[in-house]
Design a protein around this motif. Sequence first.
Motif, mmCIF file in Angstrom:
data_model
loop_
_atom_site.group_PDB
_atom_site.id
_atom_site.type_symbol
_atom_site.label_atom_id
_atom_site.label_comp_id
_atom_site.label_asym_id
_atom_site.label_seq_id
_atom_site.Cartn_x
_atom_site.Cartn_y
_atom_site.Cartn_z
ATOM 1 N N UNK A 255 81.111 5.690 83.834
ATOM 2 C CA UNK A 255 80.748 7.097 84.059
ATOM 3 C C UNK A 255 80.605 7.386 85.552
ATOM 4 N N UNK A 256 79.929 6.488 86.249
ATOM 5 C CA UNK A 256 79.741 6.668 87.704
ATOM 6 C C UNK A 256 81.090 6.570 88.424
ATOM 7 N N UNK B 47 74.648 13.171 81.671
ATOM 8 C CA UNK B 47 75.256 11.872 81.376
ATOM 9 C C UNK B 47 75.312 11.013 82.654
ATOM 10 N N UNK B 48 75.658 11.662 83.753
ATOM 11 C CA UNK B 48 75.788 10.958 85.039
ATOM 12 C C UNK B 48 74.440 10.403 85.508
ATOM 13 N N UNK C 240 83.168 9.745 87.778
ATOM 14 C CA UNK C 240 82.655 10.922 88.489
ATOM 15 C C UNK C 240 83.092 10.911 89.949
ATOM 16 N N UNK C 241 82.921 9.772 90.604
ATOM 17 C CA UNK C 241 83.217 9.736 92.037
ATOM 18 C C UNK C 241 84.718 9.664 92.315
ATOM 19 N N UNK D 171 71.866 8.213 93.797
ATOM 20 C CA UNK D 171 72.782 9.088 93.056
ATOM 21 C C UNK D 171 72.171 10.102 92.094
ATOM 22 N N UNK E 141 73.387 7.527 83.426
ATOM 23 C CA UNK E 141 74.209 6.349 83.745
ATOM 24 C C UNK E 141 73.679 5.666 85.003
ATOM 25 N N UNK E 142 73.366 6.467 86.018
ATOM 26 C CA UNK E 142 72.834 5.895 87.262
ATOM 27 C C UNK E 142 71.515 5.176 86.996
ATOM 28 N N UNK F 71 86.176 13.158 92.115
ATOM 29 C CA UNK F 71 85.965 13.979 93.328
ATOM 30 C C UNK F 71 87.002 13.645 94.402
ATOM 31 N N UNK G 275 79.338 20.071 91.661
ATOM 32 C CA UNK G 275 79.726 18.668 91.566
ATOM 33 C C UNK G 275 79.968 18.248 90.116
ATOM 34 N N UNK G 276 79.382 18.996 89.179
ATOM 35 C CA UNK G 276 79.558 18.683 87.759
ATOM 36 C C UNK G 276 80.110 19.918 87.049
ATOM 37 N N UNK H 273 79.494 1.086 80.127
ATOM 38 C CA UNK H 273 79.852 2.498 79.975
ATOM 39 C C UNK H 273 79.216 3.342 81.086
ATOM 40 N N UNK H 274 77.997 2.988 81.461
ATOM 41 C CA UNK H 274 77.314 3.694 82.556
ATOM 42 C C UNK H 274 78.096 3.521 83.860
ATOM 43 N N UNK H 275 78.536 2.298 84.114
ATOM 44 C CA UNK H 275 79.303 2.037 85.341
ATOM 45 C C UNK H 275 80.597 2.855 85.333
#
Lengths: 151, 151
Positions: A40-41, B33-34, A44-45, B77, B37-38, A48, B24-25, A36-38
């Motif tokens: 999220x990253x 959350x971001x 996000x990117x 990140x 996650x990182x 963008x 950015x957010x 889930x963390x992966x």
Amino acid sequence: MFIKQIARVVGVFALLSAMCAHAQFAKPEDAIKYRKAAMTIMNTHFARIAAMAQGKIPFDAKVAQDNEEVFATVSKLPWSAFGEGTDKGDTKAKAEIWSDQAKFKAAQDKLLAESLKLNAAVKTGKLDDLNVAFKGVGAACKGCHDGFKDK
Amino acid sequence: MFIKQIARVVGVFALLSAMCAHAQFAKPEDAIKYRKAAMTIMNTHFARIAAMAQGKIPFDAKVAQDNEEVFATVSKLPWSAFGEGTDKGDTKAKAEIWSDQAKFKAAQDKLLAESLKLNAAVKTGKLDDLNVAFKGVGAACKGCHDGFKDK
């Protein structure tokens, strides 16, 4: 006889490989948290890049490249975290991930192929190229989520 | 007079830069959350390197490099996600992050410096080098968590 021996060796390798994949995470909930963390990253990117491709924010070739670099690295990560025992818990993963592993693998491969095209697109520095490639990645994300993720 | 003009321009740039970081957010909770996650990704891959360095799992130079590659990318990140308004909510971030930004920045720089040493260490393919470098990264993680993260 020889075929049987090969089959046995292949079987042992498959078992070891599955064990190693499992051993990467101490507990199933660690694997679920990680994937889930992966995501999220990645989200996000990719968002963008998508915002640039869609003209919602100004196009900047360097920023697109930076975001794509993170996306390319992190989009390879979630798949090792769908091992056995990670179908239950705090997850929206559908049972089809485990019941139709070939189709799930094909969906991953599709994403990685589209991700390579995105990498090529950001390198040209042209917004038109980005606009084509981001749609390919977006379709790969959606295709996998439709089939393998609960709403 | 000229100095004042420069100061004004620098001030405007600093403001724009801060606004961009915030932009950015969409919401503070997205940033929280971001960054979490990182940290999850960083922790997972660093733990695998540490397990190798400590002899808990067999040393494999290629596996160490693969994990370091992810760690190096993702450890850059979290820092953009500690913008204004992200001090409240589902976070263990201490107020010192915002009240002592220079110290927080120094802690980030320390991690990035140790991460570069880790990168050099995995490239030699020698377990002894890895053992030295992983301790440096671990100390940087701990130093920052001690000062800036609630237990």
